[in-house]
Design a protein around this motif. Structure first.
Motif, PDB file in Angstrom:
ATOM      1  N   LEU A 149       9.542  10.902  -7.570  1.00 31.06           N
ATOM      2  CA  LEU A 149       9.521  11.897  -8.646  1.00 31.06           C
ATOM      3  C   LEU A 149       9.852  13.288  -8.111  1.00 31.06           C
ATOM      4  CD1 LEU A 149       6.393  10.672 -10.626  1.00 31.06           C
ATOM      5  CD2 LEU A 149       8.793  10.489 -11.304  1.00 31.06           C
ATOM      6  N   ALA A 150       9.404  13.590  -6.899  1.00 34.34           N
ATOM      7  CA  ALA A 150       9.746  14.873  -6.280  1.00 34.34           C
ATOM      8  C   ALA A 150      11.259  14.998  -6.100  1.00 34.34           C
ATOM      9  CB  ALA A 150       9.049  15.010  -4.927  1.00 34.34           C
ATOM     10  N   ALA A 151      11.895  13.912  -5.686  1.00 35.68           N
ATOM     11  CA  ALA A 151      13.349  13.926  -5.500  1.00 35.68           C
ATOM     12  C   ALA A 151      14.068  14.204  -6.817  1.00 35.68           C
ATOM     13  CB  ALA A 151      13.813  12.598  -4.911  1.00 35.68           C
ATOM     14  N   LEU A 173       1.298  15.764  -2.448  1.00 31.40           N
ATOM     15  CA  LEU A 173       0.492  14.578  -2.754  1.00 31.40           C
ATOM     16  C   LEU A 173       0.868  13.417  -1.836  1.00 31.40           C
ATOM     17  CD1 LEU A 173      -1.494  12.975  -4.496  1.00 31.40           C
ATOM     18  CD2 LEU A 173       0.377  12.605  -6.141  1.00 31.40           C
ATOM     19  N   ALA A 174       2.172  13.207  -1.642  1.00 32.70           N
ATOM     20  CA  ALA A 174       2.632  12.145  -0.743  1.00 32.70           C
ATOM     21  C   ALA A 174       2.135  12.391   0.681  1.00 32.70           C
ATOM     22  CB  ALA A 174       4.156  12.058  -0.764  1.00 32.70           C
ATOM     23  N   ALA A 175       2.121  13.648   1.094  1.00 32.28           N
ATOM     24  CA  ALA A 175       1.658  13.985   2.439  1.00 32.28           C
ATOM     25  C   ALA A 175       0.164  13.675   2.601  1.00 32.28           C
ATOM     26  CB  ALA A 175       1.931  15.461   2.734  1.00 32.28           C
ATOM     27  N   ALA A 226      -2.762  16.763  10.410  1.00 29.17           N
ATOM     28  CA  ALA A 226      -1.848  17.873  10.122  1.00 29.17           C
ATOM     29  C   ALA A 226      -1.093  17.612   8.822  1.00 29.17           C
ATOM     30  CB  ALA A 226      -0.865  18.062  11.272  1.00 29.17           C
ATOM     31  N   THR A 227      -0.658  16.372   8.628  1.00 27.60           N
ATOM     32  CA  THR A 227       0.075  16.014   7.406  1.00 27.60           C
ATOM     33  C   THR A 227      -0.814  16.158   6.178  1.00 27.60           C
ATOM     34  OG1 THR A 227       1.403  14.444   8.684  1.00 27.60           O
ATOM     35  CG2 THR A 227       1.465  14.224   6.290  1.00 27.60           C
ATOM     36  N   THR A 228      -2.050  15.712   6.283  1.00 29.86           N
ATOM     37  CA  THR A 228      -2.982  15.814   5.164  1.00 29.86           C
ATOM     38  C   THR A 228      -3.264  17.270   4.814  1.00 29.86           C
ATOM     39  OG1 THR A 228      -4.036  13.740   5.843  1.00 29.86           O
ATOM     40  CG2 THR A 228      -5.268  15.146   4.330  1.00 29.86           C
ATOM     41  N   GLN A 255       0.852  -1.180   0.000  1.00 29.81           N
ATOM     42  CA  GLN A 255       0.000   0.000   0.000  1.00 29.81           C
ATOM     43  C   GLN A 255       0.895   1.240   0.000  1.00 29.81           C
ATOM     44  OE1 GLN A 255      -2.347   0.225   3.557  1.00 29.81           O
ATOM     45  NE2 GLN A 255      -0.755  -0.634   4.855  1.00 29.81           N
ATOM     46  N   PHE A 256       0.297   2.394  -0.208  1.00 29.52           N
ATOM     47  CA  PHE A 256       1.000   3.685  -0.254  1.00 29.52           C
ATOM     48  C   PHE A 256       1.897   3.832  -1.478  1.00 29.52           C
ATOM     49  CE2 PHE A 256       1.207   2.476   4.432  1.00 29.52           C
ATOM     50  CZ  PHE A 256      -0.087   2.917   4.694  1.00 29.52           C
ATOM     51  N   ALA A 257       1.704   3.013  -2.525  1.00 30.08           N
ATOM     52  CA  ALA A 257       2.573   3.099  -3.703  1.00 30.08           C
ATOM     53  C   ALA A 257       2.534   4.492  -4.320  1.00 30.08           C
ATOM     54  CB  ALA A 257       2.169   2.053  -4.736  1.00 30.08           C
ATOM     55  N   LEU A 258       1.349   5.116  -4.331  1.00 29.88           N
ATOM     56  CA  LEU A 258       1.238   6.466  -4.886  1.00 29.88           C
ATOM     57  C   LEU A 258       2.091   7.450  -4.093  1.00 29.88           C
ATOM     58  CD1 LEU A 258       0.007   8.572  -6.750  1.00 29.88           C
ATOM     59  CD2 LEU A 258      -1.977   8.695  -5.214  1.00 29.88           C
ATOM     60  N   GLY A 259       2.071   7.332  -2.777  1.00 28.77           N
ATOM     61  CA  GLY A 259       2.869   8.231  -1.948  1.00 28.77           C
ATOM     62  C   GLY A 259       4.353   8.066  -2.186  1.00 28.77           C
TER      63      GLY A 259
END
Length: 199
Positions: free
Chosen positions: A75-77, A128-130, A148-150, A65-69
């Motif tokens: 990609l951000a890196a 998006l990851a957050a 808070a993260t969301t 799970q969390f593959a999108l994150g």
């Protein structure tokens, strides 16, 4: 070297927090000791971005799970690596050309703009990851950190999208986009310490 998914996620978390901490250090050096060479901070970030991209992509591929994150972080890196790379290799040569020939000054400005464009795009992906990981954290019972993260993730997406769309002097000042990206990185890291990506 084989890393478990859990250990990989922890390393990613430490890297995100280290990158976030480097930002106020860079700013403090700029304000307090402007004569100090701060390029080593950019080089440090560049190395971390390379490793972060590889580890996050690995986590995305093997995640239950969390593959999108994880893919968003990878990609951000890469986008932030491009931003830092432009800064390290192109800012000063193009600035010198612009000083020598006023007709080419806009070329130097465009290189800086491209760097920040890539930087803001990276922050959108961190946002998006957050959102992905913050939502997961909230569902797992970590309501305060998760929410808070969301929220910060959503703000990072909005703020950096506005900067990309309308430029540095648009509706949202550029530093706001940067600050939301930094805060999102810290909160993503905190979420990663308590989620279980192997469930």
């Amino acid at each position: 070297m084989e890393l478990t998914q859990g250990r990989t996620v922890k390393i990613i978390a430490y890297m995100l927090i280290a990158l976030a901490v480097s930002q106020p250090i860079y700013t403090a050096l700029f304000l307090v000791a402007p004569d100090v060479d701060r390029l080593f901070m950019w080089r440090f970030e560049a190395v971390i971005f390379v490793l972060l991209a590889a580890l996050s992509m690995s986590a995305a591929i093997t995640a239950k799970q969390f593959a999108l994150g994880f893919s968003a972080i990878a990609l951000a890196a890469l986008l932030k690596l491009l931003a830092v790379g432009l800064g390290l290799t192109q800012f000063w040569p193009f600035a010198a050309v612009g000083e020598a020939n006023a007709d080419l000054a806009e070329v130097a400005t465009s290189v800086v703009a491209l760097s920040f464009f890539s930087y803001n795009a990276g922050n959108i992906l961190l946002g998006l990851a957050a959102v992905v990981l913050g939502t997961a954290k909230s569902r797992a019972g970590g309501s305060i950190v998760g929410r808070a993260t969301t929220i910060v993730g959503a703000l990072a997406i909005l703020a950096n999208a506005l900067v990309m769309m309308f430029g540095f002097q648009g509706a949202i000042p550029s530093p706001v986009g940067g600050a939301t990206g930094v805060l999102a990185s810290v909160l993503i890291g905190l979420c990663m310490f308590s989620i279980n990506p192997e469930e």
